[in-house]
Design a protein around this motif. Structure first.
Motif, PDB file in Angstrom:
ATOM      1  N   GLY A 161       0.401  -1.001  -0.311  1.00  0.00           N
ATOM      2  CA  GLY A 161      -0.059   0.046   0.070  1.00  0.00           C
ATOM      3  C   GLY A 161       0.979   1.081   0.128  1.00  0.00           C
ATOM      4  N   GLY A 162      -0.323   2.261  -0.554  1.00  0.00           N
ATOM      5  CA  GLY A 162       0.909   3.626  -0.784  1.00  0.00           C
ATOM      6  C   GLY A 162       2.175   3.107  -1.244  1.00  0.00           C
ATOM      7  N   THR A 163       3.448   4.549  -1.189  1.00  0.00           N
ATOM      8  CA  THR A 163       4.409   4.352  -2.482  1.00  0.00           C
ATOM      9  C   THR A 163       5.716   4.277  -2.050  1.00  0.00           C
ATOM     10  N   GLN A 164       6.101   4.307  -2.103  1.00  0.00           N
ATOM     11  CA  GLN A 164       7.774   3.917  -1.792  1.00  0.00           C
ATOM     12  C   GLN A 164       9.146   5.027  -2.748  1.00  0.00           C
ATOM     13  N   VAL A 165       9.506   5.597  -2.361  1.00  0.00           N
ATOM     14  CA  VAL A 165      10.968   6.574  -3.568  1.00  0.00           C
ATOM     15  C   VAL A 165      12.006   6.094  -2.717  1.00  0.00           C
ATOM     16  N   MET A 166      12.379   5.497  -4.529  1.00  0.00           N
ATOM     17  CA  MET A 166      13.796   5.005  -3.846  1.00  0.00           C
ATOM     18  C   MET A 166      14.734   5.681  -5.370  1.00  0.00           C
ATOM     19  N   GLU A 167      15.745   5.371  -3.808  1.00  0.00           N
ATOM     20  CA  GLU A 167      17.216   6.304  -5.405  1.00  0.00           C
ATOM     21  C   GLU A 167      17.317   5.498  -6.059  1.00  0.00           C
ATOM     22  N   VAL A 168      18.224   5.795  -7.095  1.00  0.00           N
ATOM     23  CA  VAL A 168      18.690   4.340  -8.015  1.00  0.00           C
ATOM     24  C   VAL A 168      20.124   5.377  -7.929  1.00  0.00           C
ATOM     25  N   ARG A 169      21.363   4.337  -8.329  1.00  0.00           N
ATOM     26  CA  ARG A 169      22.425   4.781  -8.861  1.00  0.00           C
ATOM     27  C   ARG A 169      22.836   3.796  -9.743  1.00  0.00           C
ATOM     28  N   GLU A 170      23.352   4.061 -10.915  1.00  0.00           N
ATOM     29  CA  GLU A 170      23.862   2.831 -11.955  1.00  0.00           C
ATOM     30  C   GLU A 170      24.561   2.914 -12.665  1.00  0.00           C
ATOM     31  N   SER A 171      25.416   2.872 -13.455  1.00  0.00           N
ATOM     32  CA  SER A 171      26.707   2.580 -13.957  1.00  0.00           C
ATOM     33  C   SER A 171      26.721   1.776 -15.309  1.00  0.00           C
ATOM     34  N   PHE A 172      26.876   2.188 -16.514  1.00  0.00           N
ATOM     35  CA  PHE A 172      26.650   0.988 -17.659  1.00  0.00           C
ATOM     36  C   PHE A 172      27.788   1.725 -18.847  1.00  0.00           C
ATOM     37  N   ARG A 173      28.312   1.121 -19.607  1.00  0.00           N
ATOM     38  CA  ARG A 173      29.132   1.482 -20.544  1.00  0.00           C
ATOM     39  C   ARG A 173      28.665   2.106 -21.918  1.00  0.00           C
ATOM     40  N   THR A 174      29.300   2.439 -22.840  1.00  0.00           N
ATOM     41  CA  THR A 174      28.473   2.832 -23.831  1.00  0.00           C
ATOM     42  C   THR A 174      29.348   2.437 -25.041  1.00  0.00           C
ATOM     43  N   THR A 175      29.486   3.007 -26.160  1.00  0.00           N
ATOM     44  CA  THR A 175      30.031   1.880 -27.367  1.00  0.00           C
ATOM     45  C   THR A 175      31.146   3.277 -28.075  1.00  0.00           C
ATOM     46  N   GLU A 176      30.993   4.463 -27.696  1.00  0.00           N
ATOM     47  CA  GLU A 176      31.079   5.605 -27.454  1.00  0.00           C
ATOM     48  C   GLU A 176      30.584   6.958 -26.406  1.00  0.00           C
ATOM     49  N   THR A 177      31.918   8.185 -26.681  1.00  0.00           N
ATOM     50  CA  THR A 177      31.786   9.098 -26.284  1.00  0.00           C
ATOM     51  C   THR A 177      30.595  10.027 -25.146  1.00  0.00           C
ATOM     52  N   ALA A 178      29.460   9.513 -24.203  1.00  0.00           N
ATOM     53  CA  ALA A 178      28.596  10.253 -24.209  1.00  0.00           C
ATOM     54  C   ALA A 178      28.315  11.209 -24.019  1.00  0.00           C
ATOM     55  N   ASN A 179      27.134  12.197 -23.825  1.00  0.00           N
ATOM     56  CA  ASN A 179      27.313  13.303 -23.452  1.00  0.00           C
ATOM     57  C   ASN A 179      25.532  13.654 -22.635  1.00  0.00           C
ATOM     58  N   ALA A 180      25.238  12.652 -22.628  1.00  0.00           N
ATOM     59  CA  ALA A 180      23.355  12.920 -21.878  1.00  0.00           C
ATOM     60  C   ALA A 180      23.344  11.436 -21.294  1.00  0.00           C
ATOM     61  N   VAL A 181      22.725  11.321 -19.961  1.00  0.00           N
ATOM     62  CA  VAL A 181      22.288   9.913 -19.555  1.00  0.00           C
ATOM     63  C   VAL A 181      20.568  10.548 -19.258  1.00  0.00           C
ATOM     64  N   THR A 182      19.794   9.263 -20.043  1.00  0.00           N
ATOM     65  CA  THR A 182      18.791   9.490 -18.941  1.00  0.00           C
ATOM     66  C   THR A 182      18.014   8.635 -18.904  1.00  0.00           C
ATOM     67  N   VAL A 183      16.244   8.625 -18.315  1.00  0.00           N
ATOM     68  CA  VAL A 183      15.233   7.744 -17.992  1.00  0.00           C
ATOM     69  C   VAL A 183      15.014   7.056 -19.231  1.00  0.00           C
ATOM     70  N   ASP A 184      14.621   6.363 -19.709  1.00  0.00           N
ATOM     71  CA  ASP A 184      14.056   6.297 -21.028  1.00  0.00           C
ATOM     72  C   ASP A 184      12.595   5.762 -20.348  1.00  0.00           C
ATOM     73  N   ASN A 185      12.189   4.920 -19.743  1.00  0.00           N
ATOM     74  CA  ASN A 185      11.498   4.705 -19.454  1.00  0.00           C
ATOM     75  C   ASN A 185      11.022   3.476 -18.118  1.00  0.00           C
ATOM     76  N   CYS A 186       9.738   3.486 -17.501  1.00  0.00           N
ATOM     77  CA  CYS A 186       9.787   2.476 -16.410  1.00  0.00           C
ATOM     78  C   CYS A 186       8.712   1.952 -16.034  1.00  0.00           C
ATOM     79  N   TRP A 187       8.553   0.349 -15.969  1.00  0.00           N
ATOM     80  CA  TRP A 187       7.187  -0.036 -16.272  1.00  0.00           C
ATOM     81  C   TRP A 187       7.506  -1.360 -15.379  1.00  0.00           C
ATOM     82  N   THR A 188       6.081  -1.554 -15.261  1.00  0.00           N
ATOM     83  CA  THR A 188       6.199  -2.549 -13.874  1.00  0.00           C
ATOM     84  C   THR A 188       5.780  -3.871 -13.931  1.00  0.00           C
ATOM     85  N   ARG A 189       7.323  -4.874 -13.670  1.00  0.00           N
ATOM     86  CA  ARG A 189       6.554  -6.100 -14.220  1.00  0.00           C
ATOM     87  C   ARG A 189       5.964  -7.099 -13.349  1.00  0.00           C
ATOM     88  N   ARG A 190       5.704  -8.159 -14.312  1.00  0.00           N
ATOM     89  CA  ARG A 190       4.270  -8.924 -13.807  1.00  0.00           C
ATOM     90  C   ARG A 190       4.644 -10.075 -13.422  1.00  0.00           C
TER      91      ARG A 190
END
Length: 137
Positions: A108-137
């Protein structure tokens, strides 16, 4: 002449019109079906999708980035968020799906979670963003 044709081929009798209550019942059934169809189509929206907010990113080096973001979700649901890194032209150069597990907190209610994650890229990036979130059933 019409009488002779009628006697020769027969004339079908006119069917009496349907009573008014039949039309009212058909209209009511149509409305009920439309309501149930709307509920069925929108059912997934009642399972509130997790909300997300980018809180920062860091370019670690030419082939690695880090992102931090907040996710607001139901405590008893598992969320998956797709994050992406973009180059100067806006093309994706990195992608990762991050699973945020259900917690043992009271349902019940909601939960706020702070997430920090690193990942690899194929070349130098200049922006990183969350594309989408969904609930796994």
């Amino acid at each position: 002449m019409s009488d002779s044709l009628d006697s020769r081929y027969g004339r079908t009798s006119q069917r009496p019109p349907l009573p008014r209550w039949v039309w009212v019942a058909l209209a009511a059934a149509g409305i009920v079906l439309a309501i149930f169809f709307g509920i069925w189509v929108q059912r997934d929206q009642f399972d509130a999708a997790p909300e997300f907010k980018d809180t920062g990113h860091q370019i670690l080096n030419a082939d690695q980035v880090a992102i931090s973001f907040e996710v607001v979700k139901a405590p008893d649901s598992t969320a998956v968020c797709a994050v992406k890194a973009l180059n100067d032209a806006g093309a994706p150069v990195g992608w990762k799906e991050i699973t945020i597990p259900a917690s043992s907190a009271t349902a019940g209610g909601t939960q706020v979670m702070e997430v920090r994650e690193s990942f690899r890229t194929t070349e130098t990036a200049n922006a990183v963003t969350v594309d989408n979130c969904w609930t796994r059933r």
